[in-house]
Design an enzyme around this catalytic site. Structure first.
Site, mmCIF file in Angstrom:
data_model
loop_
_atom_site.group_PDB
_atom_site.id
_atom_site.type_symbol
_atom_site.label_atom_id
_atom_site.label_comp_id
_atom_site.label_asym_id
_atom_site.label_seq_id
_atom_site.Cartn_x
_atom_site.Cartn_y
_atom_site.Cartn_z
ATOM 1 N N GLU A 1 -3.619 -29.609 4.998
ATOM 2 C CA GLU A 1 -3.643 -28.665 3.866
ATOM 3 C C GLU A 1 -4.699 -27.586 4.063
ATOM 4 O O GLU A 1 -4.424 -26.403 3.891
ATOM 5 C CB GLU A 1 -3.907 -29.424 2.565
ATOM 6 C CG GLU A 1 -4.024 -28.512 1.341
ATOM 7 C CD GLU A 1 -4.439 -29.244 0.060
ATOM 8 O OE1 GLU A 1 -4.424 -30.499 0.058
ATOM 9 O OE2 GLU A 1 -4.762 -28.563 -0.918
ATOM 10 N N TYR B 1 0.819 -1.211 0.000
ATOM 11 C CA TYR B 1 0.000 0.000 0.000
ATOM 12 C C TYR B 1 0.850 1.256 0.000
ATOM 13 O O TYR B 1 0.524 2.253 -0.638
ATOM 14 C CB TYR B 1 -0.976 -0.007 1.178
ATOM 15 C CG TYR B 1 -2.176 -0.880 0.884
ATOM 16 C CD1 TYR B 1 -2.362 -2.093 1.519
ATOM 17 C CD2 TYR B 1 -3.097 -0.500 -0.093
ATOM 18 C CE1 TYR B 1 -3.435 -2.906 1.216
ATOM 19 C CE2 TYR B 1 -4.167 -1.308 -0.410
ATOM 20 C CZ TYR B 1 -4.332 -2.506 0.243
ATOM 21 O OH TYR B 1 -5.399 -3.312 -0.081
ATOM 22 N N ASP C 1 -5.239 -33.195 0.043
ATOM 23 C CA ASP C 1 -6.167 -33.749 -0.941
ATOM 24 C C ASP C 1 -5.411 -34.625 -1.919
ATOM 25 O O ASP C 1 -4.202 -34.459 -2.130
ATOM 26 C CB ASP C 1 -6.843 -32.617 -1.732
ATOM 27 C CG ASP C 1 -7.862 -31.865 -0.888
ATOM 28 O OD1 ASP C 1 -8.212 -30.738 -1.277
ATOM 29 O OD2 ASP C 1 -8.307 -32.402 0.149
#
EC number: 5.6.2.2
Lengths: 466, 382
Positions: free
Chosen positions: B216, B123, B269
């Protein structure tokens, strides 16, 4: 090419071309004069014709060249030109002045040439040729005159050594006759005989820019800026030992500095007029030379070519996309054959000359783009230096920049100093071929296995970014 | 400063090809930046051959990475070698400028004794120099360029990345001069891992857990946390909620160092991205290869694996997307994938299918805990 060009123009072009060559072959100063007498009455079929004469004080003519007008004569309607030429010529060693009538419309070849009365010179030594003809006085005459003026203006640019050119246009039989008279300026006639042809070109072109092409009056604003013109010249030649003629190409580029305060409206025009000459006579540009113009790497010199137009008369206009300068004219001059390679070489040489003489002004497009980033980079580094509390570091930086030992150096001064140095380096290396080879690394690297340049989207690493 | 890391160096063996980012104190980093500026100005002002220096950055790509195995343990890590690529003003002015702007920022941040988040830095740069920094990626890449150039860690530059990591379970954390945190009595979202590596390094850790399980996804982490798996199975659960950030890897590494007999299992997964995440914990990453080699751990793949697919209904399988295949291809061509993992990945690609851990819920919401316990007890991990 230029089949739309009127036969009158082609005819006059050829006559002037040969007159110029005859003058060049002579070793002494020559004069070439074209004179046009037009009757005042408006054009009608039966009105008096336009009387044209092309005369020169060059070597005598052998008449062979006029036979080349054969094809033109056949193409031209008889009403426009009856195919007749009255030629008066004498060589320097001739005892007499010979007069001939040539009728190119004549079918029977033996009847084409008729020899007319001969005048003896009585040991006077001079040479020259005069060709007289009549052309129809039709509606196109004004255009013809306009073209002729432009043509002469261009001839005067070339300033062939020892040749003064003049054009007279007279309107007879009318009280308020409009006359055009184009003579070489007296100061130009005295141009040094020993000046090279390229210097003559430069001088001629400078004047041409002040006339903005075809008009008769010099532009006052531009005359004042004559010294602000930027000039680049280049030449290339090729000597063929088998033929005694060599091939020689010269290019001159003139760039006018655009000034926002100039009163001249032509100055900021984003296009370039290209003048093309062959054997010192303005000619239609050859296709190969035009191709060279279009395919030149203009970007290396900071120009962005938008397009090029080849007009009817073989005039070429180049249009530019980015305009900080307005190139005004360019010309080439060469021998009888075209050689694309030579033209390219001469053009490149002229551009390099421009660039060498005016370093910052002709930075390549890439260089200009990079240069735009310099102020921000300088600002960042200057900001870093001046934010430091380490005086020794600051002093060392300032000393390296050569800024002296004043007490308070402003951030602006540091930024400017860094900026200037970077810009100078960018300009210096702009189109150097090996500029990349010796660029130092910021830190020493142990091994220098060089990988390819990092691109922005690189770093696949399982496509993750932590 | 390399001498301070002698212990770590001997653990990984002597290797002259390894390029490392040093962990440095602010004055040392500022000194390196000052040297950079002085070298740059000296080249600019050189009387004989002035030039704009080119920045040599260690290449952060697979061509420049290698695998090294630890001598004393089973930890292998990915590291970067001495192949450079150049940042030059003439070729890529914007990227060149970004490096300098980050150096300028870092110099000022360190001068003020601060530590800022990568996001905060974005920013700040966005408002100061919008022309150069229009997205976070520009900032992150420029920071990594400075890391490569100056060879010091990101945190040494005064920049840290926010961590998304969380942990929960049989672990007590003790920050010096702070209260203890018992991670077994926290809510299901667990203890948020700070991005400040310095702070993490000062934490005292004590635990009676027998295993560490790296999860995960956040949803699975929360499910297991709610079920208080760590009360049934003495363990610590940790997640980065996706791709592992450095801080999560750091704390995992600290756990492995503090509790060397506590194996680390990964629960991901069944798809190439899951395997890639596990590999990042296991070997480190290329994009932060100069730092991350330090935090590689011996992680074992618990699940989901090919053998577990029979537990899942056919309807739970999804087709592998092009992105998945891209990741698979990149992993298969990498140097570090061990044989058994390679076989699993090949199976994934051959089948063309993927399956999420949630598919195990088809057997009931408490099935997952039992599944994990069974696998660990049976030693079913690779």
């Amino acid at each position: 090419m230029a089949s739309t060009s009127s036969p009158h123009r082609k005819l006059l072009h050829s006559l002037v071309y040969w007159a110029v060559q005859r003058c060049r072959m002579s070793e002494s100063p020559c004069r070439l004069t074209v004179s046009l007498k037009r009757p005042a009455e408006p054009a009608t079929a039966s009105s008096s014709p336009l009387r044209v004469s092309v005369s020169d004080t060059g070597v005598g003519s052998k008449l062979e060249e006029f036979l080349e007008l054969d094809a033109l004569a056949r193409e031209t309607p008889v009403e426009k030109w009856d195919g007749t030429l009255l030629i008066t010529t004498t060589g320097i060693n001739d005892e007499a002045i010979y007069r001939y009538r040539i009728n190119l419309q004549e079918e029977i070849s033996s009847a084409r040439f008729s020899k007319l009365a001969t005048t003896y010179k009585n040991h006077a030594r001079f040479s020259g040729t005069e060709v007289c003809l009549c052309l129809s006085n039709d509606a196109d005459v004004d255009d013809l005159i306009l073209w002729l003026v432009g043509f002469f203006r261009k001839i005067q640019v070339i300033r062939a050594a020892n040749l003064a050119c003049e054009l007279f246009v007279e309107q007879t039989g009318n009280a308020d006759s409009r006359n055009v008279c184009l003579t070489q300026d007296s100061d130009d006639v005295h141009h040094s005989v020993t000046a090279s042809s390229i210097d003559q070109l430069v001088s001629g072109l400078k004047d041409y820019t002040h006339f903005h092409g075809n008009t008769c009056d010099k532009c006052g604003a531009c005359s004042l800026n004559r010294d602000l013109l930027k000039i680049g010249t280049g030449a290339a030649n090729h000597v063929d030992r088998r033929k005694s003629k060599g091939l020689h190409v010269e290019v001159v580029i003139v760039i006018a500095h655009t000034a926002s305060d100039s009163t001249c409206c032509m100055v900021n025009c984003p296009s370039t007029q290209v003048l093309y000459f062959e054997d010192f006579v303005p000619c239609q540009i050859s296709q190969s030379s035009f191709d060279v113009l279009m395919s030149t790497d203009w970007q290396s010199y900071g120009f962005k070519l938008k397009g090029g137009l080849m007009g009817d008369e073989g005039n070429v206009v180049l249009e530019w996309a980015n305009m900080t300068f307005a190139p005004t004219a360019m010309q080439e001059r060469q021998g009888s054959q075209q050689d694309r390679y030579l033209v390219r070489k001469a053009l490149k040489s002229a551009l390099s000359h421009l660039k060498a003489d005016h370093a910052g002004d002709f930075l390549s497009c890439h260089g200009q783009r990079v240069r735009e980033y310099v102020p921000d980079l300088a600002e960042s580094i200057a900001g870093l230096i001046l934010s430091s509390t380490d005086e020794e570091f600051q002093d060392e930086c300032i000393a390296l920049l050569g800024l002296g030992s004043e007490q308070d150096i402003s951030e602006g001064a540091v930024q400017s100093s860094i900026s200037e140095k970077m810009i100078r380096i960018i300009e210096m290396n702009d189109t150097k071929e090996n500029a990349e080879d010796n660029v130092p690394y910021l830190f020493e690297c142990e091994e220098l296995d060089e990988d390819s340049e990092l691109d922005e989207d690189g770093d696949e690493d399982m496509a993750f970014d932590f | 400063m390399a001498e301070a890391n002698v212990a770590a160096a001997s653990l990984f063996g002597v290797d002259s090809r390894l390029c490392s980012a040093d962990i440095l104190a602010p004055p040392e980093v500022r000194a390196r930046i000052e040297v950079a500026v002085l070298n740059f100005l000296a080249a600019l002002a050189s009387p004989s051959s002035p030039a704009i220096s080119v920045l040599p950055l260690i290449s952060r790509n697979s061509a420049n990475c290698s695998l090294r195995s630890g001598l004393l343990n089973d930890v292998s890590s990915v590291y970067l070698s001495h192949t450079f690529c150049k940042r030059s003003l003439m070729h890529n002015p914007k990227a060149f400028l970004r490096v300098w702007k980050v150096m300028e920022m870092s110099y000022k941040i360190l001068g003020e004794g601060k530590l800022v988040h990568q996001r905060e830095l974005f920013y700040k740069l966005l408002s100061d120099s919008p022309k150069y920094f229009s997205c976070q990626r520009h900032v992150n890449q420029a920071i990594q360029d400075v890391v490569s150039l100056l060879r010091c860690t990101r945190q040494s530059l005064g920049v840290m990345a926010s961590s998304r990591g969380a942990l929960i379970g049989r672990l007590v954390l003790h920050e010096p001069d702070e209260d203890q945190i018992d991670c077994s009595i926290l809510g299901a979202s667990g203890h948020a891992i700070t991005g400040d590596l310095n702070l993490l390094s000062k934490l005292n850790l004590s635990s009676d857990a027998r295993y560490t399980i790296v999860v995960e996804k956040d949803a699975i982490f929360q499910r297991l946390a709610e079920d208080r798996l760590y009360n049934q199975l003495p363990c610590i659960l940790i997640t980065a909620k996706g791709y592992p950030d450095i801080a999560t890897r750091f704390i995992l590494h600290r756990l492995s160092q503090t509790f060397p007999n506590m194996p680390i299992f990964a629960l991901v997964d069944w798809n190439p991205a899951g395997l890639a995440i596990m590999c990042t914990y296991k070997y480190g990453s290329i994009s932060m290869g100069l730092e991350s080699y330090r935090y590689a751990c011996n992680v074992k793949w618990l699940g989901m694996r090919g053998d577990d697919l029979q537990l899942i209904p056919e309807s739970a399988f999804q087709v592998l997307k092009p992105r998945d295949l891209q990741i698979a291809k990149s992993l298969l061509s990498s140097k570090f994938l061990q044989e058994s993992h390679r076989a699993e990945l090949t199976l994934m690609v051959e089948r063309g299918k993927r399956a999420d851990i949630e598919a195990l819920y088809s057997h009931g919401f408490d099935y997952l805990g039992k599944y994990i316990a069974r696998k660990i007890v049976q030693g079913d991990y690779i």
